[in-house]
Each structure stands twice: as structure tokens, then as C-alpha cells.
Design a protein around this motif. Structure first.
Motif, mmCIF file in Angstrom:
data_model
loop_
_atom_site.group_PDB
_atom_site.id
_atom_site.type_symbol
_atom_site.label_atom_id
_atom_site.label_comp_id
_atom_site.label_asym_id
_atom_site.label_seq_id
_atom_site.Cartn_x
_atom_site.Cartn_y
_atom_site.Cartn_z
ATOM 1 N N GLU A 1 0.849 -1.193 0.000
ATOM 2 C CA GLU A 1 0.000 0.000 0.000
ATOM 3 C C GLU A 1 0.884 1.242 0.000
ATOM 4 O O GLU A 1 1.679 1.449 0.922
ATOM 5 C CB GLU A 1 -0.898 -0.002 1.235
ATOM 6 N N GLU A 2 0.716 2.059 -1.024
ATOM 7 C CA GLU A 2 1.583 3.228 -1.188
ATOM 8 C C GLU A 2 1.507 4.191 -0.008
ATOM 9 O O GLU A 2 2.541 4.639 0.500
ATOM 10 C CB GLU A 2 1.248 3.962 -2.484
ATOM 11 N N GLU A 3 0.300 4.532 0.412
ATOM 12 C CA GLU A 3 0.176 5.499 1.495
ATOM 13 C C GLU A 3 0.867 5.008 2.771
ATOM 14 O O GLU A 3 1.565 5.762 3.438
ATOM 15 C CB GLU A 3 -1.304 5.792 1.792
ATOM 16 N N MET A 4 0.688 3.747 3.064
ATOM 17 C CA MET A 4 1.327 3.175 4.247
ATOM 18 C C MET A 4 2.852 3.198 4.107
ATOM 19 O O MET A 4 3.566 3.534 5.051
ATOM 20 C CB MET A 4 0.829 1.745 4.452
ATOM 21 N N ALA A 5 3.352 2.861 2.939
ATOM 22 C CA ALA A 5 4.804 2.852 2.709
ATOM 23 C C ALA A 5 5.400 4.244 2.883
ATOM 24 O O ALA A 5 6.483 4.398 3.446
ATOM 25 C CB ALA A 5 5.114 2.331 1.315
ATOM 26 N N ARG A 6 4.678 5.257 2.413
ATOM 27 C CA ARG A 6 5.222 6.616 2.440
ATOM 28 C C ARG A 6 5.052 7.323 3.786
ATOM 29 O O ARG A 6 5.837 8.193 4.123
ATOM 30 C CB ARG A 6 4.587 7.449 1.335
ATOM 31 N N LYS A 7 4.031 6.923 4.551
ATOM 32 C CA LYS A 7 3.735 7.668 5.781
ATOM 33 C C LYS A 7 4.080 6.932 7.067
ATOM 34 O O LYS A 7 4.281 7.555 8.095
ATOM 35 C CB LYS A 7 2.256 8.048 5.807
ATOM 36 N N ASN A 8 4.116 5.627 7.024
ATOM 37 C CA ASN A 8 4.307 4.865 8.255
ATOM 38 C C ASN A 8 5.776 4.648 8.574
ATOM 39 O O ASN A 8 6.653 4.937 7.771
ATOM 40 C CB ASN A 8 3.595 3.515 8.172
ATOM 41 N N ASP A 9 5.993 4.121 9.746
ATOM 42 C CA ASP A 9 7.324 3.821 10.250
ATOM 43 C C ASP A 9 7.442 2.297 10.364
ATOM 44 O O ASP A 9 6.569 1.656 10.954
ATOM 45 C CB ASP A 9 7.459 4.499 11.615
ATOM 46 N N LEU A 10 8.500 1.724 9.823
ATOM 47 C CA LEU A 10 8.646 0.267 9.809
ATOM 48 C C LEU A 10 8.673 -0.313 11.219
ATOM 49 O O LEU A 10 8.040 -1.339 11.476
ATOM 50 C CB LEU A 10 9.900 -0.136 9.029
ATOM 51 N N ALA A 11 9.350 0.324 12.132
ATOM 52 C CA ALA A 11 9.404 -0.193 13.510
ATOM 53 C C ALA A 11 8.015 -0.196 14.142
ATOM 54 O O ALA A 11 7.619 -1.163 14.802
ATOM 55 C CB ALA A 11 10.373 0.629 14.355
ATOM 56 N N ALA A 12 7.245 0.864 13.922
ATOM 57 C CA ALA A 12 5.878 0.930 14.458
ATOM 58 C C ALA A 12 4.988 -0.120 13.791
ATOM 59 O O ALA A 12 4.160 -0.760 14.453
ATOM 60 C CB ALA A 12 5.296 2.325 14.270
ATOM 61 N N ASP A 13 5.166 -0.313 12.487
ATOM 62 C CA ASP A 13 4.381 -1.329 11.785
ATOM 63 C C ASP A 13 4.738 -2.729 12.270
ATOM 64 O O ASP A 13 3.867 -3.581 12.426
ATOM 65 C CB ASP A 13 4.585 -1.224 10.271
ATOM 66 N N ASP A 14 6.024 -2.971 12.529
ATOM 67 C CA ASP A 14 6.432 -4.262 13.095
ATOM 68 C C ASP A 14 5.703 -4.527 14.406
ATOM 69 O O ASP A 14 5.199 -5.630 14.636
ATOM 70 C CB ASP A 14 7.943 -4.290 13.356
ATOM 71 N N ALA A 15 5.637 -3.515 15.251
ATOM 72 C CA ALA A 15 4.970 -3.669 16.551
ATOM 73 C C ALA A 15 3.469 -3.886 16.366
ATOM 74 O O ALA A 15 2.875 -4.759 17.008
ATOM 75 C CB ALA A 15 5.238 -2.448 17.420
ATOM 76 N N GLU A 16 2.858 -3.098 15.495
ATOM 77 C CA GLU A 16 1.410 -3.198 15.290
ATOM 78 C C GLU A 16 1.004 -4.558 14.719
ATOM 79 O O GLU A 16 -0.043 -5.095 15.053
ATOM 80 C CB GLU A 16 0.930 -2.091 14.360
ATOM 81 N N TYR A 17 1.828 -5.117 13.857
ATOM 82 C CA TYR A 17 1.488 -6.374 13.184
ATOM 83 C C TYR A 17 2.261 -7.576 13.749
ATOM 84 O O TYR A 17 2.324 -8.631 13.121
ATOM 85 C CB TYR A 17 1.748 -6.253 11.677
ATOM 86 N N ALA A 18 2.792 -7.437 14.942
ATOM 87 C CA ALA A 18 3.619 -8.498 15.537
ATOM 88 C C ALA A 18 2.883 -9.831 15.646
ATOM 89 O O ALA A 18 3.503 -10.887 15.491
ATOM 90 C CB ALA A 18 4.125 -8.066 16.906
#
Length: 138
Positions: free
Chosen positions: A49-66
């Protein structure tokens, strides 16, 4: 010279990645990205997802989707993506990659703790028109 990320030319994370052709806006074949990732020991994640790639933080996404299996996340490691695709379609997937390289757009680079990482964006389906069943000659 050792083939580690720390030994690449440059003083910043961005400069070191740029020395191997990885910088925001660049497009790179997913197989080349995997090869570089293994050679220089960095993490490569691709988003769907483009918006997620451009706006999110990988470390935060790792935590959210752990607690979500990697194959069900809106982002995945390059290794996991290629492994899954090869398992799903072991013969024609490799042929497709040779005929039509899967080009990943580099969105950004950074560090999570002491480990460098790359964030890439998978092409959208409409960009993959030529990524179809290859002709198999018998």
C-alpha cells in the motif's frame, strides 16, 4: 574488505545505501534487492500500500502487526515474499521474473536499533500488465 553495511562508502545510512544504488525514488529489481540485502546484511521490506509505505514507520508497523502472520500483513520482507511466491508457483514465477523483472520503488532507508533497513513499494497491479503467464514451449 568485508562485505558489511558498515564498510560501505559514506558516513550516513543514506550515503551508504546510495553507494550501492539504493536511494529514495530509485527502482530496483526485487532479485537484486534480495542479493544486496544478503550481501550487506540489511533488512528489506516491501509494502503493498503506497500510502502506508510513504507515511508509516517500519518499527511501528512491526509492533502493530507483531501477532499477524507475515503473509497477511500489508508489508513483508523481500525474502518472505519471494519464498511464498516460489512455493505458490515454483516454475512459472521464476520464468516471469526473468522475462519481466519485478521492479521495487525505494521509498526510504533507515535504522531500527543497530540494523539498517530499506522500505520499498511493490508495483501496483496495473503496472504489472506484462507480468502474466509466460509461454511455455514444449
Amino acid at each position: 574488505m568485508s562485505k558489511t553495511f558498515e564498510n560501505l562508502d559514506g558516513t550516513s545510512v543514506a550515503e551508504r545505501f546510495a553507494s550501492i544504488g539504493i536511494e529514495a525514488g530509485a527502482r530496483i529489481d526485487i532479485l537484486d534487492l534480495q542479493r544486496l540485502q544478503r550481501r550487506y546484511n540489511f533488512r528489506a521490506a516491501v509494502y503493498f500500500e503506497e500510502e502506508m509505505a510513504r507515511k508509516n514507520d517500519l518499527a511501528a508497523d512491526d509492533a502493530e502487526y507483531a501477532n499477524v502472520p507475515e503473509t497477511e500483513r500489508p508489508f513483508v520482507s523481500v525474502d518472505a515474499f519471494l519464498s511464498f511466491a516460489r512455493e505458490f508457483d515454483p516454475y512459472s514465477f521464476e520464468l516471469r521474473l526473468k522475462e519481466c523483472p519485478l521492479m521495487i520503488e525505494i521509498i526510504g532507508v533507515g535504522m531500527i536499533g543497530a540494523r539498517p533497513h530499506v522500505i520499498g513499494l511493490m508495483p501496483f497491479l496495473d503496472e504489472l500488465e506484462t507480468f502474466e503467464e509466460p509461454e511455455i514451449h514444449k
